[in-house]
Design a protein around this motif. Sequence first.
Motif, PDB file in Angstrom:
ATOM      1  N   LYS A   1       0.710  -1.206  -0.048  1.00 47.52           N
ATOM      2  CA  LYS A   1       0.086  -0.006   0.132  1.00 47.52           C
ATOM      3  C   LYS A   1       0.883   1.199  -0.015  1.00 47.52           C
ATOM      4  N   GLN A   2       2.093   1.378   0.675  1.00 40.41           N
ATOM      5  CA  GLN A   2       2.857   2.507   0.821  1.00 40.41           C
ATOM      6  C   GLN A   2       4.248   2.379   0.033  1.00 40.41           C
TER       7      GLN A   2
ATOM      8  N   GLN B   1       7.275   2.021   7.952  1.00 36.61           N
ATOM      9  CA  GLN B   1       5.903   2.385   7.924  1.00 36.61           C
ATOM     10  C   GLN B   1       5.240   2.580   9.222  1.00 36.61           C
TER      11      GLN B   1
ATOM     12  N   SER C   1      11.170   4.569  -1.858  1.00 34.28           N
ATOM     13  CA  SER C   1      10.143   4.819  -1.048  1.00 34.28           C
ATOM     14  C   SER C   1      10.078   6.031  -0.458  1.00 34.28           C
TER      15      SER C   1
END
Length: 238
Positions: free
Chosen positions: A8-9, A59, A86
Motif C-alpha cells: 500500500k505504501q 511504515q 520509498s
Amino acid sequence: MGSVFKFKQFDVEQRDCAMKINTDGVLLGALLEMDTSAAEPQILDIGTGTGVIALMLAQRYPTAQVIGVDIDETAYLRAMENFSRSVFHERLKAASGTFHLLDGANTYDLIVSNPPFYTNSLHNPNARKKIARHTDFDFFDGLLRFAANNLRSEGSLSLILPTELAKEVIFQSHTYKFVLHRKINIKSFEHTETIRCIITLSRKEGGLLSEEEFIIYKEKGIYSDRYREVLKPYFLAF
C-alpha cells in the motif's frame, strides 16, 4: 509474474534476490512490538534481503531510523534500490556485508531478523541460496553476542524461527543475560502444530510478558481474520 511486489505504501523489487518476500518476513514485520521512549528509535534489520521488513517497520514507526544489512551483494543493492524509491527513504539505509562489521557503530532500540535457520542441513547447491538459507548454530550465538553488545539497555531482539530452533536460541540467550519477553506461536491452521515462533528477547527485568497463538488460515485458501487484520495496513489485497 512480475518481480515487483506492490504494498500500500511502498513497492519491493525482488529481481535476482536469493530470498523472495515470504510469509515469515511479513508476519515478523507486522507482529513484533518495539518498546521504546526514544524520539527517533534506531532499528537494525539483519539479513534484510529485499528490505521488506525494514520498509514495514519504517511504515509502522514513523520516526524510526532503520538500517538493513545483508551479506549478499545483490540483496544489498536491491534493498538500497527499494529504500531509495520509498516515501521513507530519508529514514532508511542499506549496508553491505556481515552484521559483525557494524559492531560498535551504533546502539539500537530494536534488532530484528528473519534469519537463515536450516541449521546443519544439506547444502543447497546454489551458492547464494546456501548463504541465505543455511547456517550453523554459531550464527545465532554471534547474533546474540552482537545484540548484547549493541542494544540499548531497554532494547530488544526479535526473531522468527522454527519451533525447536526457537527453544535452542532462547536457552542460549541466557548466556548473554537475555530474557524471553514475548512469544507468538504461529500455526497454519487452528488444529495443526506450531510451525514458527516469533520471539522477543531483552535484558529488561521481568519474565514473559505475553504469549499468544496466531493462525494463518481459517480454512484451506482462506486467510484468518487475524492474518487479514495485521497485514491490512500493508497488503493491497486487504
